[in-house]
Design a protein around this motif. Structure first.
Motif, PDB file in Angstrom:
ATOM      1  N   ARG A  10       0.839  -1.212   0.000  1.00  0.00           N
ATOM      2  CA  ARG A  10       0.000   0.000   0.000  1.00  0.00           C
ATOM      3  C   ARG A  10       0.863   1.245   0.000  1.00  0.00           C
ATOM      4  O   ARG A  10       1.879   1.325   0.679  1.00  0.00           O
ATOM      5  CB  ARG A  10      -0.919   0.027   1.237  1.00  0.00           C
ATOM      6  CG  ARG A  10      -1.871   1.235   1.223  1.00  0.00           C
ATOM      7  CD  ARG A  10      -2.214   1.697   2.605  1.00  0.00           C
ATOM      8  NE  ARG A  10      -1.055   2.112   3.348  1.00  0.00           N
ATOM      9  CZ  ARG A  10      -0.463   3.308   3.213  1.00  0.00           C
ATOM     10  NH1 ARG A  10      -0.943   4.209   2.394  1.00  0.00           N
ATOM     11  NH2 ARG A  10       0.609   3.603   3.919  1.00  0.00           N
ATOM     12  N   ILE A  11       0.415   2.200  -0.767  1.00  0.00           N
ATOM     13  CA  ILE A  11       1.162   3.446  -0.885  1.00  0.00           C
ATOM     14  C   ILE A  11       0.148   4.578  -1.017  1.00  0.00           C
ATOM     15  O   ILE A  11      -0.944   4.356  -1.533  1.00  0.00           O
ATOM     16  CB  ILE A  11       2.121   3.364  -2.099  1.00  0.00           C
ATOM     17  CG1 ILE A  11       3.135   4.478  -2.073  1.00  0.00           C
ATOM     18  CG2 ILE A  11       1.427   3.319  -3.424  1.00  0.00           C
ATOM     19  CD1 ILE A  11       4.520   3.957  -2.022  1.00  0.00           C
ATOM     20  N   SER A  12       0.504   5.745  -0.529  1.00  0.00           N
ATOM     21  CA  SER A  12      -0.407   6.885  -0.651  1.00  0.00           C
ATOM     22  C   SER A  12      -0.222   7.547  -2.009  1.00  0.00           C
ATOM     23  O   SER A  12       0.869   7.538  -2.573  1.00  0.00           O
ATOM     24  CB  SER A  12      -0.116   7.911   0.436  1.00  0.00           C
ATOM     25  OG  SER A  12      -0.225   7.318   1.704  1.00  0.00           O
ATOM     26  N   ILE A 133      -4.996   9.193   0.075  1.00  0.00           N
ATOM     27  CA  ILE A 133      -4.020   9.745   1.028  1.00  0.00           C
ATOM     28  C   ILE A 133      -4.775  10.238   2.256  1.00  0.00           C
ATOM     29  O   ILE A 133      -5.856  10.822   2.154  1.00  0.00           O
ATOM     30  CB  ILE A 133      -3.150  10.865   0.405  1.00  0.00           C
ATOM     31  CG1 ILE A 133      -2.098  11.353   1.427  1.00  0.00           C
ATOM     32  CG2 ILE A 133      -3.986  12.025  -0.131  1.00  0.00           C
ATOM     33  CD1 ILE A 133      -0.953  12.138   0.810  1.00  0.00           C
ATOM     34  N   TRP A 134      -4.197   9.955   3.412  1.00  0.00           N
ATOM     35  CA  TRP A 134      -4.748  10.367   4.712  1.00  0.00           C
ATOM     36  C   TRP A 134      -4.178  11.740   5.014  1.00  0.00           C
ATOM     37  O   TRP A 134      -2.958  11.903   5.099  1.00  0.00           O
ATOM     38  CB  TRP A 134      -4.313   9.330   5.736  1.00  0.00           C
ATOM     39  CG  TRP A 134      -4.706   9.539   7.171  1.00  0.00           C
ATOM     40  CD1 TRP A 134      -5.126  10.678   7.783  1.00  0.00           C
ATOM     41  CD2 TRP A 134      -4.681   8.535   8.189  1.00  0.00           C
ATOM     42  NE1 TRP A 134      -5.373  10.450   9.111  1.00  0.00           N
ATOM     43  CE2 TRP A 134      -5.113   9.141   9.394  1.00  0.00           C
ATOM     44  CE3 TRP A 134      -4.339   7.175   8.207  1.00  0.00           C
ATOM     45  CZ2 TRP A 134      -5.201   8.435  10.590  1.00  0.00           C
ATOM     46  CZ3 TRP A 134      -4.424   6.488   9.403  1.00  0.00           C
ATOM     47  CH2 TRP A 134      -4.861   7.104  10.579  1.00  0.00           C
ATOM     48  N   ARG A 135      -5.055  12.727   5.155  1.00  0.00           N
ATOM     49  CA  ARG A 135      -4.609  14.087   5.424  1.00  0.00           C
ATOM     50  C   ARG A 135      -5.180  14.595   6.738  1.00  0.00           C
ATOM     51  O   ARG A 135      -6.258  14.152   7.169  1.00  0.00           O
ATOM     52  CB  ARG A 135      -5.029  15.029   4.283  1.00  0.00           C
ATOM     53  CG  ARG A 135      -4.317  14.757   2.964  1.00  0.00           C
ATOM     54  CD  ARG A 135      -4.655  15.835   1.959  1.00  0.00           C
ATOM     55  NE  ARG A 135      -4.074  15.597   0.652  1.00  0.00           N
ATOM     56  CZ  ARG A 135      -2.831  15.925   0.314  1.00  0.00           C
ATOM     57  NH1 ARG A 135      -2.037  16.494   1.191  1.00  0.00           N
ATOM     58  NH2 ARG A 135      -2.370  15.699  -0.905  1.00  0.00           N
ATOM     59  N   SER A 136      -4.460  15.537   7.332  1.00  0.00           N
ATOM     60  CA  SER A 136      -4.921  16.086   8.611  1.00  0.00           C
ATOM     61  C   SER A 136      -4.608  17.577   8.639  1.00  0.00           C
ATOM     62  O   SER A 136      -5.044  18.312   7.757  1.00  0.00           O
ATOM     63  CB  SER A 136      -4.239  15.352   9.765  1.00  0.00           C
ATOM     64  OG  SER A 136      -2.834  15.462   9.630  1.00  0.00           O
ATOM     65  N   GLY A 137      -3.839  18.026   9.588  1.00  0.00           N
ATOM     66  CA  GLY A 137      -3.479  19.441   9.698  1.00  0.00           C
ATOM     67  C   GLY A 137      -4.107  20.061  10.929  1.00  0.00           C
ATOM     68  O   GLY A 137      -5.093  19.552  11.469  1.00  0.00           O
ATOM     69  N   LYS A 170       3.864   5.755  -7.641  1.00  0.00           N
ATOM     70  CA  LYS A 170       5.086   5.924  -6.837  1.00  0.00           C
ATOM     71  C   LYS A 170       5.641   4.549  -6.531  1.00  0.00           C
ATOM     72  O   LYS A 170       4.866   3.612  -6.330  1.00  0.00           O
ATOM     73  CB  LYS A 170       4.700   6.559  -5.479  1.00  0.00           C
ATOM     74  CG  LYS A 170       4.822   8.036  -5.388  1.00  0.00           C
ATOM     75  CD  LYS A 170       4.689   8.587  -3.954  1.00  0.00           C
ATOM     76  CE  LYS A 170       4.025   7.766  -2.902  1.00  0.00           C
ATOM     77  NZ  LYS A 170       3.731   8.469  -1.650  1.00  0.00           N
TER      78      LYS A 170
HETATM   79  C1  LIG Z   1      -2.559  10.768  11.239  1.00  0.00           C
HETATM   80  C2  LIG Z   1      -1.924  11.086   9.914  1.00  0.00           C
HETATM   81  C3  LIG Z   1      -2.052  12.354   9.379  1.00  0.00           C
HETATM   82  C4  LIG Z   1      -1.448  12.686   8.171  1.00  0.00           C
HETATM   83  N1  LIG Z   1      -1.608  13.942   7.654  1.00  0.00           N
HETATM   84  C5  LIG Z   1      -1.061  14.248   6.469  1.00  0.00           C
HETATM   85  C6  LIG Z   1      -1.275  15.519   5.866  1.00  0.00           C
HETATM   86  O1  LIG Z   1      -1.989  16.371   6.383  1.00  0.00           O
HETATM   87  N2  LIG Z   1      -0.671  15.788   4.694  1.00  0.00           N
HETATM   88  C7  LIG Z   1       0.130  14.858   4.065  1.00  0.00           C
HETATM   89  O2  LIG Z   1       0.645  15.153   2.985  1.00  0.00           O
HETATM   90  N3  LIG Z   1       0.327  13.642   4.602  1.00  0.00           N
HETATM   91  C8  LIG Z   1      -0.240  13.316   5.767  1.00  0.00           C
HETATM   92  N4  LIG Z   1      -0.043  12.081   6.322  1.00  0.00           N
HETATM   93  C9  LIG Z   1       0.902  11.159   5.672  1.00  0.00           C
HETATM   94  C10 LIG Z   1       0.343  10.514   4.416  1.00  0.00           C
HETATM   95  O3  LIG Z   1      -0.981  10.084   4.626  1.00  0.00           O
HETATM   96  C11 LIG Z   1       1.222   9.320   3.989  1.00  0.00           C
HETATM   97  O4  LIG Z   1       1.104   8.262   4.890  1.00  0.00           O
HETATM   98  C12 LIG Z   1       2.683   9.696   3.850  1.00  0.00           C
HETATM   99  O5  LIG Z   1       2.799  10.661   2.840  1.00  0.00           O
HETATM  100  C13 LIG Z   1       3.578   8.484   3.523  1.00  0.00           C
HETATM  101  O6  LIG Z   1       3.186   7.915   2.326  1.00  0.00           O
HETATM  102  P1  LIG Z   1       2.888   6.355   2.225  1.00  0.00           P
HETATM  103  O7  LIG Z   1       1.583   6.133   2.958  1.00  0.00           O
HETATM  104  O8  LIG Z   1       2.802   6.096   0.753  1.00  0.00           O
HETATM  105  O9  LIG Z   1       4.027   5.629   2.860  1.00  0.00           O
HETATM  106  C14 LIG Z   1      -0.679  11.710   7.495  1.00  0.00           C
HETATM  107  C15 LIG Z   1      -0.581  10.415   8.022  1.00  0.00           C
HETATM  108  C16 LIG Z   1      -1.189  10.112   9.213  1.00  0.00           C
HETATM  109  C17 LIG Z   1      -1.074   8.706   9.768  1.00  0.00           C
END
Ligand SMILES: Cc1cc2nc3c(=O)[nH]c(=O)nc-3n(C[C@H](O)[C@H](O)[C@H](O)COP(=O)(O)O)c2cc1C
Length: 186
Positions: A10-12, A133-137, A170
């Motif tokens: 899995r990849i984002s 993709i999981w985003r927060s902020g 990716k």
């Molecule tokens: C709780 C949490 C919040 C995240 N928030 C963000 C975010 O706001 N913006 C972002 O670009 N990536 C964020 N990420 C990271 C991506 O979702 C992603 O996991 C990271 O870019 C690594 O990529 P991969 O999942 O392909 O390994 C967050 C991950 C987690 C677990």
């Protein structure tokens, strides 16, 4: 896709386009979320599906949340930038932790379960070829935003899962289990 293949690869994907997942695919994603580990079966998760015009409304709420946190009005350029954030994907699922008082299950465990639920959903999306993709902020923790989204006092936003068709691919990073796993012998 084989379950282990999905779990191992899995990849984002941050660049997403239309179409978003269809109804059956969303159903699969949510069903995966519902199989997260869950102490005492409290089901401490809720999900909000945000698509189409609702993404513009979410953008507006995010700008308002920024103004609240900064305690100052936004300049038009920053407002426009924040308002467009939810348009980065055709579909968003907001994952919400629904916390209940339980003598055996502290809040942290319920938050962890909601996070696990989000991760299960991410993997289910990937397994179906959906980019995610999981985003927060910082804005995600603003209570006014929560209220406008309909969250109650006992609910927290865990993340926004942005979902759509991948625009890019990716490579999966090479990580060795041995770098993270050690044996404890007492
Ligand atoms: C709780 C949490 C919040 C995240 N928030 C963000 C975010 O706001 N913006 C972002 O670009 N990536 C964020 N990420 C990271 C991506 O979702 C992603 O996991 C990271 O870019 C690594 O990529 P991969 O999942 O392909 O390994 C967050 C991950 C987690 C677990």
């Amino acid at each position: 896709m084989d379950a282990l293949d999905a779990l191992h690869s899995r990849i984002s994907v941050n660049l997403l386009e239309e179409p978003g997942p269809n109804t059956a695919q969303i159903d699969n994603i949510v069903r995966a979320g519902l199989r997260a580990c869950d102490h005492k079966n409290l089901r401490p998760w809720r999900y909000l599906l945000i698509e189409g015009e609702a993404r513009n409304k979410l953008g507006n709420l995010l700008s308002n949340a920024k103004e609240t946190l900064d305690n100052a009005p936004l300049d038009p350029i920053t407002r426009d930038k924040i308002e467009k954030k939810p348009l980065r994907a055709p579909t968003i699922i907001a994952v919400v932790a629904h916390i209940t008082e339980n003598p055996s299950v502290p809040k942290i465990e319920q938050l962890l379960s909601a996070g696990a639920s989000a991760q299960m959903m991410m993997t289910a999306a990937f397994a179906q070829g959906i980019g995610a993709i999981w985003r927060s902020g910082a804005l995600m923790f603003e209570r006014g935003l929560h209220r406008e989204l309909g969250l109650t006092e006992n609910q927290e936003l865990v993340g926004f899962l942005y979902l759509g068709t991948p625009k890019v691919s990716k490579p999966v990073p090479e990580l060795s289990p041995n770098d993270f796993l050690s044996r404890w012998n007492g």
